[in-house]
Enzyme design. Structure first.
Site, PDB file in Angstrom:
ATOM      1  N   GLY A 148      43.674   1.656  15.884  1.00  0.00           N
ATOM      2  CA  GLY A 148      44.327   1.049  17.053  1.00  0.00           C
ATOM      3  C   GLY A 148      44.918  -0.311  16.744  1.00  0.00           C
ATOM      4  N   ARG A 154      22.101  -3.951  18.146  1.00  0.00           N
ATOM      5  CA  ARG A 154      22.989  -2.900  18.623  1.00  0.00           C
ATOM      6  C   ARG A 154      22.230  -1.581  18.628  1.00  0.00           C
ATOM      7  NH1 ARG A 154      27.927   0.327  15.919  1.00  0.00           N
ATOM      8  NH2 ARG A 154      28.419   1.468  17.799  1.00  0.00           N
ATOM      9  N   GLU A 162      32.403  -6.189  18.618  1.00  0.00           N
ATOM     10  CA  GLU A 162      31.168  -5.710  19.246  1.00  0.00           C
ATOM     11  C   GLU A 162      30.024  -6.703  19.027  1.00  0.00           C
ATOM     12  OE1 GLU A 162      32.314  -2.183  17.108  1.00  0.00           O
ATOM     13  OE2 GLU A 162      31.310  -0.974  18.640  1.00  0.00           O
ATOM     14  N   LYS A 212      24.066  -4.337   9.180  1.00  0.00           N
ATOM     15  CA  LYS A 212      24.983  -5.476   9.250  1.00  0.00           C
ATOM     16  C   LYS A 212      24.330  -6.573  10.060  1.00  0.00           C
ATOM     17  CE  LYS A 212      28.803  -2.407   9.808  1.00  0.00           C
ATOM     18  NZ  LYS A 212      29.727  -1.945  10.799  1.00  0.00           N
ATOM     19  N   HIS A 248      30.640   3.851  22.016  1.00  0.00           N
ATOM     20  CA  HIS A 248      31.587   2.737  21.808  1.00  0.00           C
ATOM     21  C   HIS A 248      31.679   1.818  23.023  1.00  0.00           C
ATOM     22  CE1 HIS A 248      34.172   5.305  18.832  1.00  0.00           C
ATOM     23  NE2 HIS A 248      33.271   4.599  18.161  1.00  0.00           N
ATOM     24  N   ARG A 300      35.578  14.207  12.322  1.00  0.00           N
ATOM     25  CA  ARG A 300      35.036  14.976  13.459  1.00  0.00           C
ATOM     26  C   ARG A 300      36.142  15.696  14.209  1.00  0.00           C
ATOM     27  NH1 ARG A 300      31.934  10.088  16.201  1.00  0.00           N
ATOM     28  NH2 ARG A 300      31.688   9.051  14.209  1.00  0.00           N
ATOM     29  N   ASN A 311      22.819  -4.842  13.395  1.00  0.00           N
ATOM     30  CA  ASN A 311      23.360  -3.504  13.639  1.00  0.00           C
ATOM     31  C   ASN A 311      22.858  -2.608  12.505  1.00  0.00           C
ATOM     32  OD1 ASN A 311      24.892  -1.231  14.029  1.00  0.00           O
ATOM     33  ND2 ASN A 311      26.867  -2.298  14.086  1.00  0.00           N
ATOM     34  N   ASP A 336      40.907   9.070   5.955  1.00  0.00           N
ATOM     35  CA  ASP A 336      41.420   7.711   6.141  1.00  0.00           C
ATOM     36  C   ASP A 336      42.869   7.755   6.627  1.00  0.00           C
ATOM     37  OD1 ASP A 336      42.757   5.137   5.442  1.00  0.00           O
ATOM     38  OD2 ASP A 336      40.745   4.657   4.705  1.00  0.00           O
TER      39      ASP A 336
HETATM   40  P1  ADP Z   1      34.615   2.502  12.287  1.00  0.00           P
HETATM   41  O1  ADP Z   1      34.789   3.523  13.352  1.00  0.00           O
HETATM   42  O2  ADP Z   1      33.887   3.012  11.076  1.00  0.00           O
HETATM   43  O3  ADP Z   1      34.139   1.149  12.789  1.00  0.00           O
HETATM   44  P2  ADP Z   1      37.171   1.196  11.915  1.00  0.00           P
HETATM   45  O4  ADP Z   1      37.345   0.786  13.318  1.00  0.00           O
HETATM   46  O5  ADP Z   1      36.966   0.135  10.901  1.00  0.00           O
HETATM   47  O6  ADP Z   1      36.072   2.296  11.734  1.00  0.00           O
HETATM   48  O7  ADP Z   1      38.455   2.048  11.514  1.00  0.00           O
HETATM   49  C1  ADP Z   1      38.581   2.615  10.253  1.00  0.00           C
HETATM   50  C2  ADP Z   1      39.807   3.490  10.249  1.00  0.00           C
HETATM   51  O8  ADP Z   1      40.967   2.692  10.484  1.00  0.00           O
HETATM   52  C3  ADP Z   1      40.021   4.216   8.924  1.00  0.00           C
HETATM   53  O9  ADP Z   1      40.252   5.587   9.162  1.00  0.00           O
HETATM   54  C4  ADP Z   1      41.291   3.583   8.413  1.00  0.00           C
HETATM   55  O10 ADP Z   1      42.067   4.527   7.752  1.00  0.00           O
HETATM   56  C5  ADP Z   1      41.994   3.197   9.666  1.00  0.00           C
HETATM   57  N1  ADP Z   1      43.040   2.205   9.390  1.00  0.00           N
HETATM   58  C6  ADP Z   1      42.889   0.920   9.041  1.00  0.00           C
HETATM   59  N2  ADP Z   1      44.101   0.367   8.820  1.00  0.00           N
HETATM   60  C7  ADP Z   1      45.028   1.332   9.011  1.00  0.00           C
HETATM   61  C8  ADP Z   1      46.453   1.410   8.933  1.00  0.00           C
HETATM   62  N3  ADP Z   1      47.178   0.368   8.614  1.00  0.00           N
HETATM   63  N4  ADP Z   1      47.039   2.588   9.214  1.00  0.00           N
HETATM   64  C9  ADP Z   1      46.313   3.657   9.548  1.00  0.00           C
HETATM   65  N5  ADP Z   1      44.987   3.657   9.652  1.00  0.00           N
HETATM   66  C10 ADP Z   1      44.345   2.514   9.383  1.00  0.00           C
END
Ligand code: ADP
Length: 399
Positions: free
Chosen positions: A332, A90, A385, A14, A179, A240, A7, A282
């Protein structure tokens, strides 16, 4: 059978090496600072991580080091490269032509070059990764798995934008969706968890991470998704904006004197959770600020939760129902409070979750959240993925 999944991003790459007989990852890692320095972190289950600062002039250098480490007498996991049966790459964007996972050669790579204008951020690094694999492992079967290909089934009224049709014909301006590999993986897992074939299910999958999107899959076919021509459309994300009135952009360009590049930057890197909260992109930091009483942090979360609800509702309307709702990706999978917010007051749609399981269930595992008596089955399903890419590559080889 062993499959190497690559990826490649603009300055990072990665990798994961899968043993498909067991489904296990036997080595994985991350190359960083490609073109601007270099570092590799190489991981093997049950062994100490290996980290090295190096110089990566380009993606060739990075992949060459990955291959060297995989076959290294002490740090490696295979004796030589002939043990790798195929490579799965990917690729974010397959344009209008590359609409399924496939083994690629010159023709497909030339097509990827031709669509760089509509995929300027992710296209060039993906092509560099593919070219490097071809140079370093000539003759090895090379598959590409496109994030857009899950959306080949979208009906035209879901992917054509109501702007002059000539822009679709001239520049391929349309909804592509992104995605897709993640949405496809969790949709297939939902089928297994529910124990009913996808051909009988209406599924809504919420991939909520730094980038976020929601997809509606009816009887096994994606029928709509919130990301569009670029990964900018739909939900507000870390940095975004997601969907806004398009004339906000032209208005701000006029009053602030923003160039197209500056407007792109504002929408891509200064908006979303960060733009509204002023705190962070974040999710964890935004929640922490909101819990301490920061009103704009609270507002950023309110907007996100509200927009997720609205899109879920619109997809229930589009599919005339929903049987399964899935949460995946960083937010999620981990943000229990946000899931609670999204699923609150949704009884009308048949959605209700068990509060205790949602707040206290194990992390990092597939988890059913459905409240007793709720019509819609709600799950947390950690996305994978890379495994989906490896599976597709294996399926292509056995064809
Ligand atoms: P990417 O889209 O870069 O693959 P990820 O799927 O790893 O990202 O998601 C990263 C996001 O998930 C970050 O914004 C992080 O703040 C959020 N996140 C991770 N754990 C938690 C949590 N416990 N509560 C809220 N947000 C979280």
């Amino acid at each position: 059978m062993k499959i190497l999944v690559i990826n490649a991003g603009s300055s990072s790459l990665k990798y994961q090496l899968f043993d498909m007989d067991t489904g296990d990852v036997i080595a994985k890692g991350l190359c960083e600072k490609i073109g601007i320095g270099g570092a590799i972190t190489h991981k093997r289950p049950g062994k100490e991580d290996y980290h090295e600062e190096v110089t990566f002039r380009d993606h060739d250098d990075a992949i060459a080091l990955v291959l060297k480490l995989l076959t290294d007498p002490t740090l490696g996991v295979i004796a030589d490269l002939s043990e790798i049966d195929a490579i799965g790459n990917r690729v974010a964007h397959g344009g209008e032509k590359l609409r399924r996972s496939m083994l690629v050669g010159d023709e497909e790579i030339n097509y990827l070059y031709s669509i760089v204008p509509i995929n300027p951020l992710h296209g060039p690094p993906a092509i560099k990764g593919i070219e490097a694999c071809r140079r370093l492992m000539p003759g090895k079967p090379l598959a590409c798995v496109f994030d857009t290909s899950f959306y080949a089934t979208l009906p035209d009224y879901a992917y054509i934008y109501p702007i002059p049709y000539e822009y679709y014909e001239k520049y391929q301006v349309r909804r592509y969706g992104f995605h897709g590999t993640s949405h496809r993986y969790v949709t297939e897992r939902a089928e297994a968890l529910v124990g009913k074939p996808l051909s009988e299910l209406k599924v809504i999958t919420c991939h909520l991470g730094n980038g976020s999107s929601i997809t509606a899959t009816k009887y096994g076919k994606a029928v709509d998704t919130s990301m569009g021509f670029t990964p900018q459309e739909g939900l507000p994300m870390g940095t975004r904006s997601g969907s806004i009135d398009p004339t906000v952009v032209t208005y701000l360009q006029r009053v602030e004197g923003l160039s197209p590049e500056e407007a792109d930057k504002m929408l891509n890197s200064k908006s979303g959770l960060l733009g509204v909260s002023g705190v962070s992109s974040d999710g964890r930091e935004v929640w922490a600020a909101a819990n301490e009483g920061n009103a704009r942090a609270r507002l950023a979360i309110d907007i996100l939760a509200y927009d997720i609800k609205k899109i879920i509702g619109s997809y229930v309307a589009a599919m005339n129902g929903v049987d399964v709702l899935v949460f995946t990706a960083g937010i999620g999978e981990n943000d229990r409070a946000l899931r609670a917010r999204v699923c609150a007051d949704m009884e009308y749609l048949g959605i209700a979750i068990n509060e205790d399981v949602n707040m206290n269930g194990p992390r990092g595992k597939e988890l059913e959240l459905t409240a007793e008596g709720a019509r819609v089955k709600t799950f947390v399903i950690p996305t994978d993925e890379e495994y989906m890419i490896a599976l597709d590559t294996q399926r292509l080889l056995s064809k």
